[in-house]
Enzyme design. Structure first.
Site, PDB file in Angstrom:
ATOM      1  N   ARG A 227     -38.006  24.376  26.769  1.00  0.00           N
ATOM      2  CA  ARG A 227     -38.479  23.941  25.453  1.00  0.00           C
ATOM      3  C   ARG A 227     -38.520  22.423  25.461  1.00  0.00           C
ATOM      4  NH1 ARG A 227     -34.980  22.467  21.792  1.00  0.00           N
ATOM      5  NH2 ARG A 227     -33.343  24.012  22.013  1.00  0.00           N
ATOM      6  N   HIS A 231     -35.604  22.514  18.823  1.00  0.00           N
ATOM      7  CA  HIS A 231     -35.504  23.949  18.531  1.00  0.00           C
ATOM      8  C   HIS A 231     -36.402  24.316  17.350  1.00  0.00           C
ATOM      9  CE1 HIS A 231     -33.902  27.886  17.618  1.00  0.00           C
ATOM     10  NE2 HIS A 231     -33.573  27.461  16.420  1.00  0.00           N
ATOM     11  N   TYR A 240     -27.745  16.842  22.168  1.00  0.00           N
ATOM     12  CA  TYR A 240     -27.117  17.731  23.153  1.00  0.00           C
ATOM     13  C   TYR A 240     -27.779  17.767  24.527  1.00  0.00           C
ATOM     14  CZ  TYR A 240     -30.715  20.874  21.215  1.00  0.00           C
ATOM     15  OH  TYR A 240     -31.897  21.403  20.778  1.00  0.00           O
TER      16      TYR A 240
HETATM   17  C1  LIG Z   1     -28.192  36.630  14.123  1.00  0.00           C
HETATM   18  C2  LIG Z   1     -28.518  35.187  14.078  1.00  0.00           C
HETATM   19  N1  LIG Z   1     -27.598  34.293  14.441  1.00  0.00           N
HETATM   20  C3  LIG Z   1     -27.897  32.966  14.415  1.00  0.00           C
HETATM   21  C4  LIG Z   1     -29.137  32.554  14.014  1.00  0.00           C
HETATM   22  C5  LIG Z   1     -29.479  31.085  14.024  1.00  0.00           C
HETATM   23  N2  LIG Z   1     -30.380  30.854  15.149  1.00  0.00           N
HETATM   24  C6  LIG Z   1     -31.706  30.786  14.974  1.00  0.00           C
HETATM   25  S1  LIG Z   1     -32.506  30.584  16.395  1.00  0.00           S
HETATM   26  C7  LIG Z   1     -31.076  30.539  17.295  1.00  0.00           C
HETATM   27  C8  LIG Z   1     -31.099  30.342  18.773  1.00  0.00           C
HETATM   28  C9  LIG Z   1     -31.861  31.378  19.506  1.00  0.00           C
HETATM   29  O1  LIG Z   1     -32.014  30.992  20.826  1.00  0.00           O
HETATM   30  P1  LIG Z   1     -32.882  31.806  21.854  1.00  0.00           P
HETATM   31  O2  LIG Z   1     -32.685  33.264  21.639  1.00  0.00           O
HETATM   32  O3  LIG Z   1     -32.588  31.269  23.202  1.00  0.00           O
HETATM   33  O4  LIG Z   1     -34.394  31.500  21.437  1.00  0.00           O
HETATM   34  P2  LIG Z   1     -35.151  30.091  21.323  1.00  0.00           P
HETATM   35  O5  LIG Z   1     -34.947  29.613  19.914  1.00  0.00           O
HETATM   36  O6  LIG Z   1     -34.604  29.176  22.336  1.00  0.00           O
HETATM   37  O7  LIG Z   1     -36.590  30.397  21.557  1.00  0.00           O
HETATM   38  C10 LIG Z   1     -29.989  30.698  16.463  1.00  0.00           C
HETATM   39  C11 LIG Z   1     -28.592  30.720  16.916  1.00  0.00           C
HETATM   40  C12 LIG Z   1     -30.074  33.545  13.632  1.00  0.00           C
HETATM   41  N3  LIG Z   1     -31.319  33.230  13.264  1.00  0.00           N
HETATM   42  N4  LIG Z   1     -29.746  34.848  13.691  1.00  0.00           N
END
Ligand SMILES: Cc1ncc(C[n+]2csc(CCOP(=O)(O)OP(=O)(O)O)c2C)c(N)n1
Length: 333
Positions: A227, A231, A240
């Site tokens: 990425r 985020h 970070y």
């Molecule tokens: C159940 C839940 N926990 C926490 C969040 C907050 N949150 C949103 S995106 C994210 C990270 C997800 O990372 P990843 O699965 O690697 O996908 P990326 O965003 O990197 O595409 C988090 C912790 C959420 N949306 N849902």
């Protein structure tokens, strides 16, 4: 293929800027992951169904979603197909795209169930679900892939390993050396692909999808990518990760890579490339102007499309909300 990469990059940059201008609430950038999105989606058939996460802009464009509809969605214009509901970048039955849920990885078990219906009905269609590396730490991933390993519906799991789940690096996400190898524990095949190589993503996806359409077992594909942006627009990645790390990955930019390849192979020249970028830029910018000129959604639509008929409680809430809007309007003069 290259045009779709360029379109994804250009539209993604606009969506980011529109959020920064206060025209959109929140946006999850696609920059850096375009090849994994475009390459895999190009191997889908229109009747296949996609359960994406919130970041799959390139997948939507490949499936033929008009740029105007993505802008309506992001800007919540009067034509927003999801009427302001959801964080999803897009979703619509007409394109066989299910809107992404906000809770991480909850699309995975839903996708498995949907695919099982295809198997029961004997339909030659498949379901693809996209999720991040962080999503593989959730129970939904393990429950979904475990269920799929027993009932073997036509499903392909695509993990977009972009190295981060917000600030958590993938090395803090799992003790496994790869995400692809998690498939082995479930008796399935896992493929680890260079997700910044659009041709590799296309070829692996095409062969896996064909196999699964022909009744093959579910498959897990890990697209190794990065990425390049934040985020979401609520994140500051400088807190970070180092600039050096980002610069290293910039050298593997999937759009630049495909351009370099096409130029080296003499498929396009520098001039063709420049005119492609300016043509796409002009197109997207005109679409943005059109979308910005549209009126926004009426706030009351937030109550629509949850129940077929509003419940008595909902009716009460709608009335209370209208009253509040009226009061606010009066107070604003
Ligand atoms: C159940 C839940 N926990 C926490 C969040 C907050 N949150 C949103 S995106 C994210 C990270 C997800 O990372 P990843 O699965 O690697 O996908 P990326 O965003 O990197 O595409 C988090 C912790 C959420 N949306 N849902």
């Amino acid at each position: 293929m290259y045009r779709l990469l360029v379109l994804t990059r250009v539209l993604d940059r606009y969506l980011l800027r529109l959020q920064r201008m206060g025209k959109a609430a929140l946006y999850a950038e696609a920059m850096g992951e375009e090849a994994a999105m475009v390459g895999s989606a190009l191997a889908l058939h229109p009747e296949d169904v996609v359960f994406p996460s919130y970041r799959e802009l390139g997948v939507f464009l490949v499936r033929g979603v008009p740029v105007s509809e993505i802008l309506d969605r992001q800007l919540n214009t009067v034509d927003d197909p999801l009427k302001g509901h959801e964080f999803a970048v897009f979703g619509d039955r007409r394109f066989n795209i299910v809107p992404a849920p906000t809770p991480v990885s909850t699309q995975i078990p839903m996708a498995v169930g949907y695919a099982l219906a295809f198997k029961i009905r004997g339909e030659r269609r498949l379901v693809v679900t996209y999720f991040g590396d962080g999503a593989t730490s959730k129970g939904d991933f393990h429950e979904g892939i475990n269920f799929a390993s027993v009932f073997k519906p036509p499903i392909v799991f695509i993990c977009m390993n972009n190295q981060y789940a917000i600030s958590t690096h993938v090395s803090r996400q799992t003790g496994s050396a790869t995400i692809a190898q998690k498939a082995i524990a479930y008796g399935l095949s896992g493929y680890r692909v260079d997700g910044n190589d659009v041709i590799a993503m296309y070829l692996v996806s095409r062969s896996v999808f064909e196999e699964v359409r022909d009744g093959g077992d579910p498959v897990l594909i890990e697209a190794v990518t990065y990425r390049l942006g934040a985020h979401t627009t609520s994140d500051d990645p400088k807190r970070y990760r180092s600039e050096e790390e980002v610069q290293q990955w910039m050298k593997k930019d999937p759009v630049d890579r495909m351009r370099a390849y096409l130029i080296a192979k003499n498929v396009i020249g520098e001039e063709d490339d420049r005119s492609l970028w300016s043509e796409v830029e002009a197109f997207v910018s005109a679409e943005v102007e059109r979308a910005l000129a549209k009126p926004g959604l009426e706030p009351e639509v937030i109550f629509e499309d949850v129940y077929a008929e509003p419940t008595p409680q909902l009716r009460e809430q709608i009335e209370e909300f209208r009253q509040q809007l009226r009061t606010e309007r009066v107070m604003r003069g």
